[in-house]
Structures are given as structure tokens and as C-alpha cells.
Design a protein around this motif. Structure first.
Motif, PDB file in Angstrom:
ATOM      1  N   PRO A 110       0.805  -1.229   0.000  1.00  0.00           N
ATOM      2  CA  PRO A 110       0.000   0.000   0.000  1.00  0.00           C
ATOM      3  C   PRO A 110       0.841   1.285   0.000  1.00  0.00           C
ATOM      4  CG  PRO A 110      -0.877  -1.546   1.608  1.00  0.00           C
ATOM      5  CD  PRO A 110       0.437  -2.104   1.123  1.00  0.00           C
ATOM      6  N   TYR A 111       2.117   1.186   0.317  1.00  0.00           N
ATOM      7  CA  TYR A 111       2.974   2.373   0.414  1.00  0.00           C
ATOM      8  C   TYR A 111       3.757   2.631  -0.876  1.00  0.00           C
ATOM      9  CZ  TYR A 111       1.655   1.109   5.071  1.00  0.00           C
ATOM     10  OH  TYR A 111       0.910   0.748   6.163  1.00  0.00           O
ATOM     11  N   LEU A 112       3.600   1.732  -1.843  1.00  0.00           N
ATOM     12  CA  LEU A 112       4.225   1.914  -3.153  1.00  0.00           C
ATOM     13  C   LEU A 112       3.428   2.929  -3.951  1.00  0.00           C
ATOM     14  CD1 LEU A 112       4.997  -1.820  -4.006  1.00  0.00           C
ATOM     15  CD2 LEU A 112       6.676  -0.039  -3.534  1.00  0.00           C
ATOM     16  N   PRO A 113       3.986   3.717  -4.827  1.00  0.00           N
ATOM     17  CA  PRO A 113       5.372   3.665  -5.271  1.00  0.00           C
ATOM     18  C   PRO A 113       6.315   4.533  -4.432  1.00  0.00           C
ATOM     19  CG  PRO A 113       4.214   5.259  -6.617  1.00  0.00           C
ATOM     20  CD  PRO A 113       3.210   4.664  -5.638  1.00  0.00           C
ATOM     21  N   GLU A 114       5.767   5.279  -3.471  1.00  0.00           N
ATOM     22  CA  GLU A 114       6.623   6.197  -2.706  1.00  0.00           C
ATOM     23  C   GLU A 114       7.668   5.464  -1.880  1.00  0.00           C
ATOM     24  OE1 GLU A 114       3.205   6.616  -2.631  1.00  0.00           O
ATOM     25  OE2 GLU A 114       3.171   8.357  -3.964  1.00  0.00           O
ATOM     26  N   ILE A 115       7.254   4.362  -1.254  1.00  0.00           N
ATOM     27  CA  ILE A 115       8.165   3.639  -0.361  1.00  0.00           C
ATOM     28  C   ILE A 115       8.213   2.171  -0.748  1.00  0.00           C
ATOM     29  CG2 ILE A 115       8.687   2.987   2.020  1.00  0.00           C
ATOM     30  CD1 ILE A 115       6.966   5.342   2.937  1.00  0.00           C
ATOM     31  N   ASN A 116       9.402   1.689  -1.008  1.00  0.00           N
ATOM     32  CA  ASN A 116       9.627   0.259  -1.175  1.00  0.00           C
ATOM     33  C   ASN A 116      10.250  -0.203   0.142  1.00  0.00           C
ATOM     34  OD1 ASN A 116      10.548  -2.324  -1.695  1.00  0.00           O
ATOM     35  ND2 ASN A 116      11.047  -1.868  -3.831  1.00  0.00           N
ATOM     36  N   ALA A 117       9.376  -0.438   1.121  1.00  0.00           N
ATOM     37  CA  ALA A 117       9.839  -0.752   2.476  1.00  0.00           C
ATOM     38  C   ALA A 117      10.630  -2.056   2.527  1.00  0.00           C
ATOM     39  CB  ALA A 117       8.655  -0.803   3.437  1.00  0.00           C
ATOM     40  N   GLU A 118      10.245  -3.037   1.732  1.00  0.00           N
ATOM     41  CA  GLU A 118      10.983  -4.303   1.743  1.00  0.00           C
ATOM     42  C   GLU A 118      12.436  -4.078   1.322  1.00  0.00           C
ATOM     43  OE1 GLU A 118       8.878  -7.230  -0.537  1.00  0.00           O
ATOM     44  OE2 GLU A 118       7.198  -7.251   0.871  1.00  0.00           O
ATOM     45  N   GLU A 119      12.634  -3.263   0.307  1.00  0.00           N
ATOM     46  CA  GLU A 119      13.991  -2.951  -0.142  1.00  0.00           C
ATOM     47  C   GLU A 119      14.753  -2.181   0.940  1.00  0.00           C
ATOM     48  OE1 GLU A 119      15.574   0.145  -3.338  1.00  0.00           O
ATOM     49  OE2 GLU A 119      14.583  -1.575  -4.284  1.00  0.00           O
ATOM     50  N   GLY A 120      14.091  -1.198   1.548  1.00  0.00           N
ATOM     51  CA  GLY A 120      14.734  -0.416   2.600  1.00  0.00           C
ATOM     52  C   GLY A 120      15.123  -1.261   3.797  1.00  0.00           C
ATOM     53  N   ILE A 121      14.230  -2.150   4.199  1.00  0.00           N
ATOM     54  CA  ILE A 121      14.533  -3.029   5.333  1.00  0.00           C
ATOM     55  C   ILE A 121      15.687  -3.969   4.978  1.00  0.00           C
ATOM     56  CG2 ILE A 121      13.619  -4.920   6.760  1.00  0.00           C
ATOM     57  CD1 ILE A 121      10.873  -3.404   6.626  1.00  0.00           C
ATOM     58  N   ALA A 122      15.700  -4.455   3.767  1.00  0.00           N
ATOM     59  CA  ALA A 122      16.802  -5.328   3.333  1.00  0.00           C
ATOM     60  C   ALA A 122      18.134  -4.586   3.389  1.00  0.00           C
ATOM     61  CB  ALA A 122      16.538  -5.845   1.919  1.00  0.00           C
ATOM     62  N   ARG A 123      18.129  -3.297   3.084  1.00  0.00           N
ATOM     63  CA  ARG A 123      19.374  -2.519   3.094  1.00  0.00           C
ATOM     64  C   ARG A 123      19.921  -2.296   4.501  1.00  0.00           C
ATOM     65  NH1 ARG A 123      21.541  -0.415  -1.415  1.00  0.00           N
ATOM     66  NH2 ARG A 123      20.245  -0.474  -3.270  1.00  0.00           N
ATOM     67  N   VAL A 124      19.062  -2.435   5.515  1.00  0.00           N
ATOM     68  CA  VAL A 124      19.545  -2.334   6.898  1.00  0.00           C
ATOM     69  C   VAL A 124      19.591  -3.721   7.536  1.00  0.00           C
ATOM     70  CG1 VAL A 124      18.911   0.084   7.262  1.00  0.00           C
ATOM     71  CG2 VAL A 124      17.236  -1.703   7.774  1.00  0.00           C
ATOM     72  N   MET A 125      19.932  -4.696   6.692  1.00  0.00           N
ATOM     73  CA  MET A 125      20.147  -6.084   7.132  1.00  0.00           C
ATOM     74  C   MET A 125      18.927  -6.697   7.810  1.00  0.00           C
ATOM     75  SD  MET A 125      23.245  -6.431   6.174  1.00  0.00           S
ATOM     76  CE  MET A 125      24.934  -6.542   6.659  1.00  0.00           C
ATOM     77  N   GLY A 126      17.737  -6.304   7.359  1.00  0.00           N
ATOM     78  CA  GLY A 126      16.518  -6.878   7.894  1.00  0.00           C
ATOM     79  C   GLY A 126      16.081  -6.319   9.236  1.00  0.00           C
ATOM     80  N   ASN A 127      16.761  -5.283   9.704  1.00  0.00           N
ATOM     81  CA  ASN A 127      16.449  -4.701  11.009  1.00  0.00           C
ATOM     82  C   ASN A 127      15.313  -3.687  10.856  1.00  0.00           C
ATOM     83  OD1 ASN A 127      16.401  -3.316  13.448  1.00  0.00           O
ATOM     84  ND2 ASN A 127      18.618  -3.384  13.698  1.00  0.00           N
ATOM     85  N   SER A 128      14.072  -4.165  10.965  1.00  0.00           N
ATOM     86  CA  SER A 128      12.922  -3.279  10.744  1.00  0.00           C
ATOM     87  C   SER A 128      12.826  -2.182  11.807  1.00  0.00           C
ATOM     88  CB  SER A 128      11.624  -4.077  10.664  1.00  0.00           C
ATOM     89  OG  SER A 128      11.405  -4.814  11.835  1.00  0.00           O
ATOM     90  N   LYS A 129      13.252  -2.461  13.034  1.00  0.00           N
ATOM     91  CA  LYS A 129      13.235  -1.407  14.065  1.00  0.00           C
ATOM     92  C   LYS A 129      14.128  -0.246  13.652  1.00  0.00           C
ATOM     93  CE  LYS A 129      12.033  -3.741  18.336  1.00  0.00           C
ATOM     94  NZ  LYS A 129      12.446  -4.025  19.698  1.00  0.00           N
ATOM     95  N   LEU A 130      15.327  -0.573  13.167  1.00  0.00           N
ATOM     96  CA  LEU A 130      16.244   0.465  12.696  1.00  0.00           C
ATOM     97  C   LEU A 130      15.640   1.205  11.511  1.00  0.00           C
ATOM     98  CD1 LEU A 130      18.920   1.996  12.523  1.00  0.00           C
ATOM     99  CD2 LEU A 130      19.839   0.057  11.200  1.00  0.00           C
ATOM    100  N   TYR A 131      15.055   0.475  10.586  1.00  0.00           N
ATOM    101  CA  TYR A 131      14.450   1.089   9.404  1.00  0.00           C
ATOM    102  C   TYR A 131      13.370   2.100   9.800  1.00  0.00           C
ATOM    103  CZ  TYR A 131      12.094   1.624   4.933  1.00  0.00           C
ATOM    104  OH  TYR A 131      11.521   2.152   3.803  1.00  0.00           O
TER     105      TYR A 131
END
Length: 116
Positions: free
Chosen positions: A5-26
Motif C-alpha cells: 500500500p505504500y508503493l510507489p513512494e516507499i519500497n519498504a521491503e527494499e529499505g529493510i533489506a538494506r539495513v540487514m533486515g532490522n525493521s526497528k532500525l528502518y
């Protein structure tokens, strides 16, 4: 969680992957992100005709957008940065930049609310 629902502005899965899966940090990084100020810095640099500052400011927002998964903002800032490097006018991109950042900030707010 379904982040579509947050696409296209936010690709949260990609962002979370970039912080090594740390969703709290994301989500903490999303809460600290000030896209409105970063976009204003770019617009001010464009209005001032300061090529060095346009490149620097656009590069900073582009990198943040890449790391946090903001594809629309990444695309616009990349275009601005490339035009500035080629010493070409980019004022026609200030409105798309502001629109993209406004939409992004709304999506970030909703995503953070939905994930409390």
C-alpha cells in the motif's frame, strides 16, 4: 507485513533489506528523515544557480532515497544531479521533486502509524 500500500513512494521491503533486515532500525530512520528540508535545500540551490550545492544536495537526498527505498524521489534527484553535473538547467524538476517529497512524507507518516 504487506508493504504494497505504500508503493510507489516507499519500497519498504527494499529499505529493510538494506539495513540487514532490522525493521526497528528502518522505522527509526524513517522517523528521522526530513525530506522536506532536503528538498528545500535542492530547490534553494537551483534558484541560486549554485551548481556545486545542487550536486551535493541532490546527491545526499538521492543516496538517502536509495538506501531507504524511495524510488520516486530517487529518480527525480538523480535527474537533478545529472543535469547539474552536465551544467544544464533543472528548475523544471523542482515541482516534481516537491510533489514526490510531499507524497513520500505522507506515506512515511502512514507507514509509521500503521507499524506502531
Amino acid at each position: 507485513m504487506d508493504y504494497t500500500p505504500y508503493l510507489p513512494e516507499i519500497n519498504a521491503e527494499e529499505g529493510i533489506a538494506r539495513v540487514m533486515g532490522n525493521s526497528k532500525l528502518y522505522f527509526r530512520l524513517l522517523g528521522k528523515f526530513d525530506g522536506t528540508k532536503m528538498a528545500a535545500d535542492i530547490v534553494n540551490a537551483i534558484e541560486a544557480g549554485d551548481t556545486r550545492l545542487i550536486i551535493q544536495s541532490a546527491h545526499a537526498l538521492r543516496g538517502t532515497a536509495l538506501n531507504l527505498g524511495f524510488p520516486v524521489v530517487q529518480k527525480v534527484t538523480s535527474e537533478i544531479e545529472e543535469l547539474a553535473k552536465a551544467e544544464q538547467e533543472s528548475s523544471h524538476l523542482t515541482e516534481p521533486l516537491n510533489n514526490a517529497v510531499t507524497a513520500l512524507m505522507g506515506s512515511i507518516e502512514k507507514l509509521l502509524e500503521d507499524n506502531q
